[in-house]
Design a protein around this motif. Structure first.
Motif, mmCIF file in Angstrom:
data_model
loop_
_atom_site.group_PDB
_atom_site.id
_atom_site.type_symbol
_atom_site.label_atom_id
_atom_site.label_comp_id
_atom_site.label_asym_id
_atom_site.label_seq_id
_atom_site.Cartn_x
_atom_site.Cartn_y
_atom_site.Cartn_z
ATOM 1 N N THR A 33 51.595 35.771 43.365
ATOM 2 C CA THR A 33 51.076 34.763 42.806
ATOM 3 C C THR A 33 49.494 34.963 44.402
ATOM 4 O O THR A 33 50.449 35.086 45.578
ATOM 5 C CB THR A 33 50.987 33.307 42.634
ATOM 6 N N PHE A 34 48.122 35.081 44.170
ATOM 7 C CA PHE A 34 47.516 35.155 44.648
ATOM 8 C C PHE A 34 46.299 33.548 45.665
ATOM 9 O O PHE A 34 46.337 32.752 44.020
ATOM 10 C CB PHE A 34 46.054 35.134 45.399
ATOM 11 N N ASP A 35 46.365 32.987 46.666
ATOM 12 C CA ASP A 35 45.378 32.118 46.771
ATOM 13 C C ASP A 35 44.500 31.555 47.679
ATOM 14 O O ASP A 35 44.451 32.290 48.479
ATOM 15 C CB ASP A 35 46.749 30.797 47.538
ATOM 16 N N ASP A 36 43.013 30.677 47.508
ATOM 17 C CA ASP A 36 42.368 30.838 48.096
ATOM 18 C C ASP A 36 41.268 31.467 47.991
ATOM 19 O O ASP A 36 39.804 31.396 48.338
ATOM 20 C CB ASP A 36 42.981 30.676 49.873
ATOM 21 N N PHE B 67 45.243 31.669 41.930
ATOM 22 C CA PHE B 67 44.803 30.019 42.096
ATOM 23 C C PHE B 67 43.805 29.694 43.330
ATOM 24 O O PHE B 67 43.360 30.331 43.802
ATOM 25 C CB PHE B 67 45.652 29.626 42.333
ATOM 26 N N VAL B 68 42.773 29.984 41.814
ATOM 27 C CA VAL B 68 41.112 30.170 42.747
ATOM 28 C C VAL B 68 40.998 28.261 43.501
ATOM 29 O O VAL B 68 41.453 27.201 42.952
ATOM 30 C CB VAL B 68 39.898 30.487 41.547
ATOM 31 N N LEU B 69 40.218 28.828 44.081
ATOM 32 C CA LEU B 69 39.140 27.100 44.964
ATOM 33 C C LEU B 69 37.998 27.262 43.786
ATOM 34 O O LEU B 69 37.403 27.941 43.720
ATOM 35 C CB LEU B 69 39.029 27.473 46.258
ATOM 36 N N GLY B 70 37.606 25.661 43.797
ATOM 37 C CA GLY B 70 36.578 25.850 43.136
ATOM 38 C C GLY B 70 35.664 26.123 43.330
ATOM 39 O O GLY B 70 34.865 26.601 43.395
ATOM 40 N N LYS B 71 34.946 25.703 45.022
ATOM 41 C CA LYS B 71 34.621 25.867 45.733
ATOM 42 C C LYS B 71 33.977 27.738 45.608
ATOM 43 O O LYS B 71 32.805 28.033 45.025
ATOM 44 C CB LYS B 71 34.551 25.560 47.175
ATOM 45 N N ALA B 72 34.830 28.264 45.499
ATOM 46 C CA ALA B 72 34.597 30.153 46.284
ATOM 47 C C ALA B 72 34.747 30.288 44.475
ATOM 48 O O ALA B 72 33.849 31.509 44.194
ATOM 49 C CB ALA B 72 36.469 30.742 46.318
ATOM 50 N N ALA B 73 35.134 29.830 43.674
ATOM 51 C CA ALA B 73 35.022 30.039 42.064
ATOM 52 C C ALA B 73 33.384 29.816 41.707
ATOM 53 O O ALA B 73 32.675 31.049 41.341
ATOM 54 C CB ALA B 73 35.775 29.402 41.432
ATOM 55 N N GLN B 74 33.116 28.298 41.738
ATOM 56 C CA GLN B 74 31.284 28.365 41.544
ATOM 57 C C GLN B 74 30.318 29.540 42.190
ATOM 58 O O GLN B 74 29.856 30.279 41.409
ATOM 59 C CB GLN B 74 30.980 27.172 42.040
ATOM 60 N N SER B 75 30.878 29.946 43.147
ATOM 61 C CA SER B 75 30.418 31.180 44.522
ATOM 62 C C SER B 75 30.611 32.742 44.071
ATOM 63 O O SER B 75 29.375 33.699 44.364
ATOM 64 C CB SER B 75 30.339 30.880 45.965
ATOM 65 N N ASN B 76 31.318 32.475 43.088
ATOM 66 C CA ASN B 76 31.698 34.259 43.333
ATOM 67 C C ASN B 76 32.757 34.567 41.424
ATOM 68 O O ASN B 76 33.029 34.921 41.091
ATOM 69 C CB ASN B 76 33.075 34.627 43.803
ATOM 70 N N PRO B 77 31.196 33.727 39.846
ATOM 71 C CA PRO B 77 31.649 33.345 38.698
ATOM 72 C C PRO B 77 31.822 35.379 38.638
ATOM 73 O O PRO B 77 32.979 35.512 37.455
ATOM 74 C CB PRO B 77 30.921 33.340 38.051
#
Length: 241
Positions: A57-60, A84-94
């Motif tokens: 598993t990978f975080d952040d 396990f993605v951070l929402g802020k990073a997910a929004q920036s890297n769809p």
């Protein structure tokens, strides 16, 4: 002004008290800051199985620099993992989220802003879930609290929100940047059937994680282990059958 004179016995008792209190505080602080050593009841931190299967598993993340390198290695080694993605990073890297799903990986929820106190737990979980769904069409199922910290109330709240709290049983400690060899050793020397392994693909510079990933996979396979996503691992858990 009064002058107090302590006897030798009282002085020794006083010092003993200070050392005892200090020791308790130090132990408490150590426990609170190393959640990988805590097996919180009601959370998913390992599978009860005799089969030599583990989950990476990978975080952040996702991170535009390190996540693609990690995905390249996983693709080359034909390994599927859980991110396990951070929402802020997910929004920036769809596009990275889309690649994760396309290549067979699982996406977990790590909150939106990596708030250790989780003051807006449900709101952040939902924001991250919405970011993942917007990019991939999939909802998140597993939630990993930032730092692994979770109270009984937060655990109950997470369950009511339709998520399972997933922690870990083997900490690579790549977040310390201790060196590639040490990261590999932290995993390989502590792994066991049903382990959930903690690593990171974002948050800080993760070049050591990238360099250690291939050797970790090779070493685990040499010891007879198969690597799976969290959902796959959970199907092997004897306690869920």
């Amino acid at each position: 002004m009064r002058i107090y004179v302590l006897s030798r016995q009282k002085l020794l008792l006083g010092l003993l008290f200070l050392f005892t209190v200090g020791g308790i505080l130090a132990i408490t602080q150590f426990t609170l800051t190393t959640p990988s050593l805590v097996r919180t009841p009601g959370t998913y931190y390992m599978a009860n199985t005799p089969e030599k299967v583990v989950a990476l598993t990978f975080d952040d993340g996702p991170d535009p620099i390190d996540t693609p390198d990690i995905l390249d290695i996983l693709k080359e080694k034909e390994v599927r993992a859980t991110f396990f993605v951070l929402g802020k990073a997910a929004q920036s890297n769809p596009d990275l989220l889309k690649r994760l799903v396309k290549e067979g990986h699982e996406i977990g929820n790590h909150g939106f802003n990596h708030d250790y106190q989780q003051r807006h737990l449900v709101k952040e979980m939902n924001q991250t879930d919405q970011a993942v769904y917007a990019a991939t069409g999939y909802h998140t199922y597993f939630y990993r609290p930032p730092g692994g910290f979770v109270s009984k109330t937060q655990l109950e709240t997470t369950n009511r929100n339709g998520h399972v709290v997933a922690l870990w049983s083997v900490d690579s400690k790549d977040w310390r940047n201790p060196g590639v060899k040490q990261i590999v050793d932290n995993v390989v020397k502590n792994v066991f059937p049903g382990s959930i392994i903690l690593m990171h693909d974002g948050g800080y510079q993760r070049s050591q994680t990238v360099k250690s990933l291939g050797p970790i996979i090779d070493a685990l396979r040499a010891r007879g282990y198969r690597l799976a996503t969290l959902s796959e691992l959970k199907t092997l858990d004897s306690e869920t059958k």
